[in-house]
Motif scaffolding. Structure first.
Motif, mmCIF file in Angstrom:
data_model
loop_
_atom_site.group_PDB
_atom_site.id
_atom_site.type_symbol
_atom_site.label_atom_id
_atom_site.label_comp_id
_atom_site.label_asym_id
_atom_site.label_seq_id
_atom_site.Cartn_x
_atom_site.Cartn_y
_atom_site.Cartn_z
ATOM 1 N N ILE A 172 -2.357 -0.491 -6.519
ATOM 2 C CA ILE A 172 -1.623 -0.525 -7.780
ATOM 3 C C ILE A 172 -2.235 0.579 -8.622
ATOM 4 N N ARG A 173 -1.444 1.610 -8.926
ATOM 5 C CA ARG A 173 -1.969 2.784 -9.608
ATOM 6 C C ARG A 173 -0.930 3.385 -10.547
ATOM 7 N N LEU A 174 -1.324 4.470 -11.213
ATOM 8 C CA LEU A 174 -0.452 5.136 -12.175
ATOM 9 C C LEU A 174 0.257 6.319 -11.534
ATOM 10 N N THR A 175 1.512 6.534 -11.939
ATOM 11 C CA THR A 175 2.220 7.768 -11.605
ATOM 12 C C THR A 175 2.588 8.438 -12.914
ATOM 13 N N ARG A 176 2.469 9.757 -12.960
ATOM 14 C CA ARG A 176 2.664 10.479 -14.204
ATOM 15 C C ARG A 176 4.116 10.867 -14.396
ATOM 16 N N GLY A 177 4.543 10.734 -15.626
ATOM 17 C CA GLY A 177 5.873 11.176 -16.031
ATOM 18 C C GLY A 177 5.744 11.832 -17.390
ATOM 19 N N GLY A 178 6.835 11.966 -18.100
ATOM 20 C CA GLY A 178 6.778 12.554 -19.424
ATOM 21 C C GLY A 178 6.831 14.064 -19.375
ATOM 22 N N ALA A 179 6.639 14.657 -20.538
ATOM 23 C CA ALA A 179 6.734 16.105 -20.662
ATOM 24 C C ALA A 179 5.344 16.736 -20.719
ATOM 25 N N PHE A 218 3.177 10.201 -19.895
ATOM 26 C CA PHE A 218 3.699 8.840 -19.824
ATOM 27 C C PHE A 218 3.473 8.388 -18.394
ATOM 28 N N TYR A 219 2.932 7.208 -18.213
ATOM 29 C CA TYR A 219 2.596 6.741 -16.872
ATOM 30 C C TYR A 219 3.313 5.445 -16.543
ATOM 31 N N HIS A 220 3.752 5.336 -15.293
ATOM 32 C CA HIS A 220 4.306 4.087 -14.774
ATOM 33 C C HIS A 220 3.229 3.432 -13.914
ATOM 34 N N VAL A 221 3.108 2.125 -14.012
ATOM 35 C CA VAL A 221 2.195 1.360 -13.158
ATOM 36 C C VAL A 221 3.015 0.925 -11.955
ATOM 37 N N VAL A 222 2.615 1.387 -10.767
ATOM 38 C CA VAL A 222 3.398 1.136 -9.558
ATOM 39 C C VAL A 222 2.528 0.585 -8.434
ATOM 40 N N VAL A 223 3.200 -0.053 -7.491
ATOM 41 C CA VAL A 223 2.573 -0.499 -6.245
ATOM 42 C C VAL A 223 3.003 0.485 -5.171
ATOM 43 N N THR A 224 2.048 1.060 -4.471
ATOM 44 C CA THR A 224 2.367 2.056 -3.459
ATOM 45 C C THR A 224 1.322 2.042 -2.350
ATOM 46 N N ASP A 225 1.660 2.662 -1.245
ATOM 47 C CA ASP A 225 0.707 2.845 -0.161
ATOM 48 C C ASP A 225 -0.280 3.925 -0.591
ATOM 49 N N SER A 226 -1.542 3.748 -0.304
ATOM 50 C CA SER A 226 -2.565 4.686 -0.759
ATOM 51 C C SER A 226 -2.395 6.077 -0.148
ATOM 52 N N ARG A 227 -1.651 6.202 0.947
ATOM 53 C CA ARG A 227 -1.456 7.499 1.586
ATOM 54 C C ARG A 227 -0.359 8.321 0.930
ATOM 55 N N ASN A 228 0.466 7.689 0.077
ATOM 56 C CA ASN A 228 1.524 8.421 -0.606
ATOM 57 C C ASN A 228 0.949 9.310 -1.699
ATOM 58 N N LYS A 229 1.705 10.332 -2.078
ATOM 59 C CA LYS A 229 1.289 11.219 -3.160
ATOM 60 C C LYS A 229 1.277 10.469 -4.477
ATOM 61 N N ARG A 230 0.600 11.046 -5.464
ATOM 62 C CA ARG A 230 0.483 10.382 -6.767
ATOM 63 C C ARG A 230 1.847 10.041 -7.350
ATOM 64 N N ASP A 231 2.768 10.969 -7.325
ATOM 65 C CA ASP A 231 4.098 10.736 -7.881
ATOM 66 C C ASP A 231 5.132 10.490 -6.783
ATOM 67 N N GLY A 232 4.671 10.051 -5.628
ATOM 68 C CA GLY A 232 5.564 9.823 -4.499
ATOM 69 C C GLY A 232 6.259 8.477 -4.547
ATOM 70 N N ARG A 233 6.723 8.047 -3.389
ATOM 71 C CA ARG A 233 7.492 6.814 -3.267
ATOM 72 C C ARG A 233 6.659 5.598 -3.630
ATOM 73 N N ALA A 234 7.257 4.678 -4.363
ATOM 74 C CA ALA A 234 6.573 3.455 -4.784
ATOM 75 C C ALA A 234 7.323 2.242 -4.249
ATOM 76 N N LEU A 280 5.732 -1.892 -11.925
ATOM 77 C CA LEU A 280 5.254 -3.095 -12.610
ATOM 78 C C LEU A 280 5.185 -2.955 -14.123
ATOM 79 N N GLY A 281 5.253 -1.752 -14.634
ATOM 80 C CA GLY A 281 5.166 -1.567 -16.071
ATOM 81 C C GLY A 281 4.898 -0.126 -16.416
ATOM 82 N N TYR A 282 4.404 0.095 -17.650
ATOM 83 C CA TYR A 282 4.121 1.453 -18.088
ATOM 84 C C TYR A 282 2.914 1.501 -19.003
ATOM 85 N N TYR A 283 2.410 2.736 -19.186
ATOM 86 C CA TYR A 283 1.280 3.018 -20.074
ATOM 87 C C TYR A 283 1.607 4.289 -20.829
ATOM 88 N N ASN A 284 1.605 4.205 -22.156
ATOM 89 C CA ASN A 284 1.903 5.353 -23.009
ATOM 90 C C ASN A 284 0.650 5.689 -23.814
#
Length: 84
Positions: A4-11, A16-32, A36-40
Motif C-alpha cells: 500500500i503506497r503513494l502514486t503521484r499526480g497533480g501538476a 497530489f498523491y493517491h493511496v493505492v494497493v499495488t504489486d511491489s514490482r510495478n512502477k510508482r505510477d503504474g497499475r494499481a 484507497l484514498g488520497y493525500y494532498n
C-alpha cells in the motif's frame, strides 16, 4: 508482494498523491489493484489533507499487504481525524 503506497499526480510544483494497493514490482505510477484514498500535502483552507478508507486498509493488511512508512503515518492521521 502487495504494498500500500503513494502514486503521484497533480501538476508541477503542486503534488497530489493517491493511496493505492499495488504489486511491489510495478512502477510508482503504474497499475494499481485498488485506490484507497488520497493525500494532498499542499491543502489550504478547508481542503481535506488526507482521506483514506481505513476499513479497506485493514482488509488488505489482513491479507498480507505491507504499508510504506509514509502511508502508515497517513493512516494513523486519518484514523485520528475520523475519531475526533
Amino acid at each position: 508482494m502487495v504494498k500500500i503506497r503513494l502514486t503521484r499526480g497533480g501538476a508541477k510544483k503542486r503534488p497530489f498523491y493517491h493511496v493505492v494497493v499495488t504489486d511491489s514490482r510495478n512502477k510508482r505510477d503504474g497499475r494499481a489493484l485498488e485506490r484507497l484514498g488520497y493525500y494532498n500535502p499542499v491543502a489550504q483552507g478547508n481542503e481535506k489533507r488526507v482521506e483514506i478508507d481505513t476499513e479497506r486498509v485493514k482488509h488488505w493488511v489482513s491479507h498480507g499487504a505491507q504499508l510504506t512508512d509514509k502511508v502508515a503515518a497517513l493512516v494513523k492521521e486519518a484514523s485520528a481525524q475520523a475519531s475526533a
